[in-house]
Design a protein around this motif. Structure first.
Motif, PDB file in Angstrom:
ATOM      1  N   THR A   1       1.758   5.246  10.095  1.00 18.41           N
ATOM      2  CA  THR A   1       2.848   5.434  11.044  1.00 18.41           C
ATOM      3  C   THR A   1       2.431   5.030  12.454  1.00 18.41           C
ATOM      4  O   THR A   1       3.139   4.285  13.146  1.00 18.41           O
ATOM      5  N   THR A   2       1.266   5.508  12.864  1.00 19.76           N
ATOM      6  CA  THR A   2       0.785   5.193  14.210  1.00 19.76           C
ATOM      7  C   THR A   2       0.563   3.692  14.390  1.00 19.76           C
ATOM      8  O   THR A   2       0.959   3.096  15.400  1.00 19.76           O
ATOM      9  N   SER A   3      -0.048   3.056  13.393  1.00 18.86           N
ATOM     10  CA  SER A   3      -0.361   1.626  13.497  1.00 18.86           C
ATOM     11  C   SER A   3       0.907   0.778  13.458  1.00 18.86           C
ATOM     12  O   SER A   3       1.035  -0.199  14.211  1.00 18.86           O
ATOM     13  N   LEU A   4       1.842   1.129  12.588  1.00 19.06           N
ATOM     14  CA  LEU A   4       3.074   0.346  12.485  1.00 19.06           C
ATOM     15  C   LEU A   4       3.904   0.436  13.764  1.00 19.06           C
ATOM     16  O   LEU A   4       4.485  -0.561  14.213  1.00 19.06           O
ATOM     17  N   LYS A   5       3.968   1.610  14.359  1.00 14.99           N
ATOM     18  CA  LYS A   5       4.703   1.743  15.617  1.00 14.99           C
ATOM     19  C   LYS A   5       4.016   0.965  16.736  1.00 14.99           C
ATOM     20  O   LYS A   5       4.684   0.380  17.595  1.00 14.99           O
ATOM     21  N   SER A   6       2.691   0.964  16.728  1.00 14.22           N
ATOM     22  CA  SER A   6       1.954   0.179  17.713  1.00 14.22           C
ATOM     23  C   SER A   6       2.206  -1.317  17.517  1.00 14.22           C
ATOM     24  O   SER A   6       2.411  -2.059  18.489  1.00 14.22           O
ATOM     25  N   ASN A   7       2.215  -1.756  16.243  1.00 13.90           N
ATOM     26  CA  ASN A   7       2.526  -3.169  15.967  1.00 13.90           C
ATOM     27  C   ASN A   7       3.945  -3.530  16.372  1.00 13.90           C
ATOM     28  O   ASN A   7       4.215  -4.659  16.811  1.00 13.90           O
ATOM     29  N   GLN A   8       4.862  -2.584  16.227  1.00 16.64           N
ATOM     30  CA  GLN A   8       6.252  -2.853  16.609  1.00 16.64           C
ATOM     31  C   GLN A   8       6.376  -3.111  18.110  1.00 16.64           C
ATOM     32  O   GLN A   8       7.120  -3.998  18.533  1.00 16.64           O
TER      33      GLN A   8
ATOM     34  N   TYR B   1       0.821  -1.204   0.000  1.00 19.65           N
ATOM     35  CA  TYR B   1       0.000   0.000   0.000  1.00 19.65           C
ATOM     36  C   TYR B   1       0.863   1.266   0.000  1.00 19.65           C
ATOM     37  O   TYR B   1       0.491   2.278  -0.608  1.00 19.65           O
ATOM     38  N   LEU B   2       2.010   1.206   0.665  1.00 20.48           N
ATOM     39  CA  LEU B   2       2.913   2.356   0.650  1.00 20.48           C
ATOM     40  C   LEU B   2       3.427   2.635  -0.761  1.00 20.48           C
ATOM     41  O   LEU B   2       3.540   3.797  -1.180  1.00 20.48           O
ATOM     42  N   LYS B   3       3.729   1.573  -1.507  1.00 28.14           N
ATOM     43  CA  LYS B   3       4.161   1.760  -2.897  1.00 28.14           C
ATOM     44  C   LYS B   3       3.035   2.337  -3.747  1.00 28.14           C
ATOM     45  O   LYS B   3       3.263   3.182  -4.624  1.00 28.14           O
ATOM     46  N   GLU B   4       1.796   1.902  -3.497  1.00 29.17           N
ATOM     47  CA  GLU B   4       0.663   2.455  -4.230  1.00 29.17           C
ATOM     48  C   GLU B   4       0.463   3.928  -3.901  1.00 29.17           C
ATOM     49  O   GLU B   4       0.161   4.738  -4.791  1.00 29.17           O
ATOM     50  N   ILE B   5       0.630   4.292  -2.643  1.00 32.06           N
ATOM     51  CA  ILE B   5       0.515   5.700  -2.254  1.00 32.06           C
ATOM     52  C   ILE B   5       1.585   6.524  -2.950  1.00 32.06           C
ATOM     53  O   ILE B   5       1.320   7.641  -3.425  1.00 32.06           O
TER      54      ILE B   5
ATOM     55  N   ARG C   1       9.855  -2.571  10.699  1.00 33.23           N
ATOM     56  CA  ARG C   1      10.708  -1.382  10.789  1.00 33.23           C
ATOM     57  C   ARG C   1      10.935  -0.761   9.419  1.00 33.23           C
ATOM     58  O   ARG C   1      10.983   0.476   9.281  1.00 33.23           O
ATOM     59  N   GLN C   2      11.070  -1.595   8.401  1.00 32.11           N
ATOM     60  CA  GLN C   2      11.214  -1.071   7.037  1.00 32.11           C
ATOM     61  C   GLN C   2       9.976  -0.285   6.625  1.00 32.11           C
ATOM     62  O   GLN C   2      10.082   0.790   6.022  1.00 32.11           O
ATOM     63  N   ALA C   3       8.797  -0.808   6.970  1.00 29.81           N
ATOM     64  CA  ALA C   3       7.561  -0.100   6.646  1.00 29.81           C
ATOM     65  C   ALA C   3       7.486   1.237   7.389  1.00 29.81           C
ATOM     66  O   ALA C   3       7.032   2.249   6.831  1.00 29.81           O
ATOM     67  N   ILE C   4       7.956   1.260   8.641  1.00 32.83           N
ATOM     68  CA  ILE C   4       7.954   2.517   9.401  1.00 32.83           C
ATOM     69  C   ILE C   4       8.865   3.544   8.735  1.00 32.83           C
ATOM     70  O   ILE C   4       8.504   4.722   8.581  1.00 32.83           O
ATOM     71  N   GLU C   5      10.063   3.113   8.322  1.00 36.41           N
ATOM     72  CA  GLU C   5      11.005   4.037   7.676  1.00 36.41           C
ATOM     73  C   GLU C   5      10.444   4.551   6.352  1.00 36.41           C
ATOM     74  O   GLU C   5      10.552   5.750   6.038  1.00 36.41           O
ATOM     75  N   MET C   6       9.838   3.657   5.559  1.00 34.61           N
ATOM     76  CA  MET C   6       9.250   4.082   4.291  1.00 34.61           C
ATOM     77  C   MET C   6       8.124   5.069   4.523  1.00 34.61           C
ATOM     78  O   MET C   6       7.990   6.073   3.798  1.00 34.61           O
ATOM     79  N   THR C   7       7.315   4.818   5.536  1.00 35.63           N
ATOM     80  CA  THR C   7       6.214   5.732   5.835  1.00 35.63           C
ATOM     81  C   THR C   7       6.738   7.109   6.224  1.00 35.63           C
ATOM     82  O   THR C   7       6.206   8.135   5.782  1.00 35.63           O
TER      83      THR C   7
END
Length: 328
Positions: free
Chosen positions: A185-192, A147-151, A222-228
């Motif tokens: 960002t909020t969700s990925l950090k919560s998942n981390q 989804y980040l790539k689509e955005i 963590r990669q998804a967080i950095e990309m976001t």
């Protein structure tokens, strides 16, 4: 709606409740939960009403909570909803882990659960519930990255449309994408935080393969967080830049309209002046009056065209000078 799944021939098979083999482990999938479903989860499976309400809360953060009869996992999934202004959202998924069954609860449908029920995830099995949960978490990170790539692709498309825009439609689209990135960002950090707690929590024992798998999930997260964070910073700067571009385009349009209105005011002023019971010049001169009025109109048109073309000519001259300097 509540559906029931069991493992047969290394695949998840959808079964009716009466067809379930009580000797096998069962996945109970509750999606788009209704009030009747909530009653069934409470009365038949003894899931706490408080936990169900937490799972159905759209703003609930990821966490692990042990209970007397089960262990509750809540983590956030990405959701694509084209009917919403903010098309990319995140939602909580609740997993209630019993000794003989696992229950997933979600207030809507999502692609991650569709992938699980359609056997699109390789080597997925409910024989080991912890591995099953890790597979879902891994698929969640994959969908976040996709989804980040689509955005990012949508941002590039809107960027091309913004260069000649004088309206706010494209900026609104960028603003909605920025909101999606904030949700991510909020969700990925919560998942981390959940992943880190899962690796250290007492009462949950992971073997070596599961620990390696969990570490891979943490790396992807963590990669998804950095990309976001990167996409969010780029998008924020792009919005500021293109807000200035839109303002500049609007100024150019207003300048041209102002020049046109000034040119049109000249004959309007003349007609208004000579319309006050004043004898018009050249009224009895025949073709001389017609020639004079036509000449005035041609001169006014020529002056207006010069003013409107003044900027493009300057830009061409600047470009020629730059090319000459580069050639030297």
């Amino acid at each position: 709606m509540i559906t029931f799944w069991q493992q047969e021939n290394n695949k998840l098979i959808h079964l009716e409740k009466e067809e379930l083999d009580l000797g096998k482990k069962t996945w109970i999938d509750a999606r788009s939960v209704t009030r009747d479903d909530i009653k069934i989860l409470e009365q038949e499976y003894h899931v706490s009403q408080e936990h169900i309400l937490d799972i159905l809360d759209q703003d609930e953060m990821s966490r692990i909570e042990p209970d007397d009869e089960y262990t509750l996992f809540i983590f956030r999934l990405p959701l694509f909803n084209p009917e919403n202004d903010v098309t990319y959202l995140t939602i909580p998924l609740g997993i209630v882990l019993f000794s003989d069954k696992i229950i997933t609860i979600c207030w809507t449908d999502c692609e991650v659960l569709k992938d699980v029920s359609s056997n699109r995830i390789k080597n997925i099995s409910i024989e080991n519930f912890l591995t099953f949960i890790l597979k879902i978490m891994s698929r969640t990170d994959s969908n976040f990255l996709r989804y980040l790539k689509e955005i990012n692709r949508r941002t590039i498309t809107i960027q091309g449309e913004l260069q000649m825009s004088v309206k706010n439609n494209e900026l609104i689209q960028l603003f909605n994408l920025e909101k999606s990135l904030e949700y991510f960002t909020t969700s990925l950090k919560s998942n981390q935080l959940l992943i880190e707690k899962l690796s250290k929590m007492k009462g949950i024992y992971l073997d070596e393969d599961q620990k390696d798998f969990l570490e891979d999930i943490a790396i992807d997260n963590r990669q998804a967080i950095e990309m976001t964070d990167i996409y969010s910073n780029i998008l924020s700067g792009m919005m500021d830049a293109f807000a200035s571009v839109i303002s500049n385009n609007l100024n150019i349009v207003m300048k041209r309209l102002t020049v046109v209105s000034l040119v049109l005011n000249v004959p309007t002023l003349i007609v208004s002046f000579f319309g006050m019971n004043i004898q018009l010049p050249f009224a009895n001169s025949g073709w001389i009056g017609t020639i004079c009025v036509s000449s005035i109109c041609l001169v006014a048109t020529f002056l207006a065209s010069l003013i409107l073309k003044e900027k493009p000519v300057r830009e061409k001259r600047k470009k020629k000078k730059k090319t000459k300097v580069k050639a030297i």
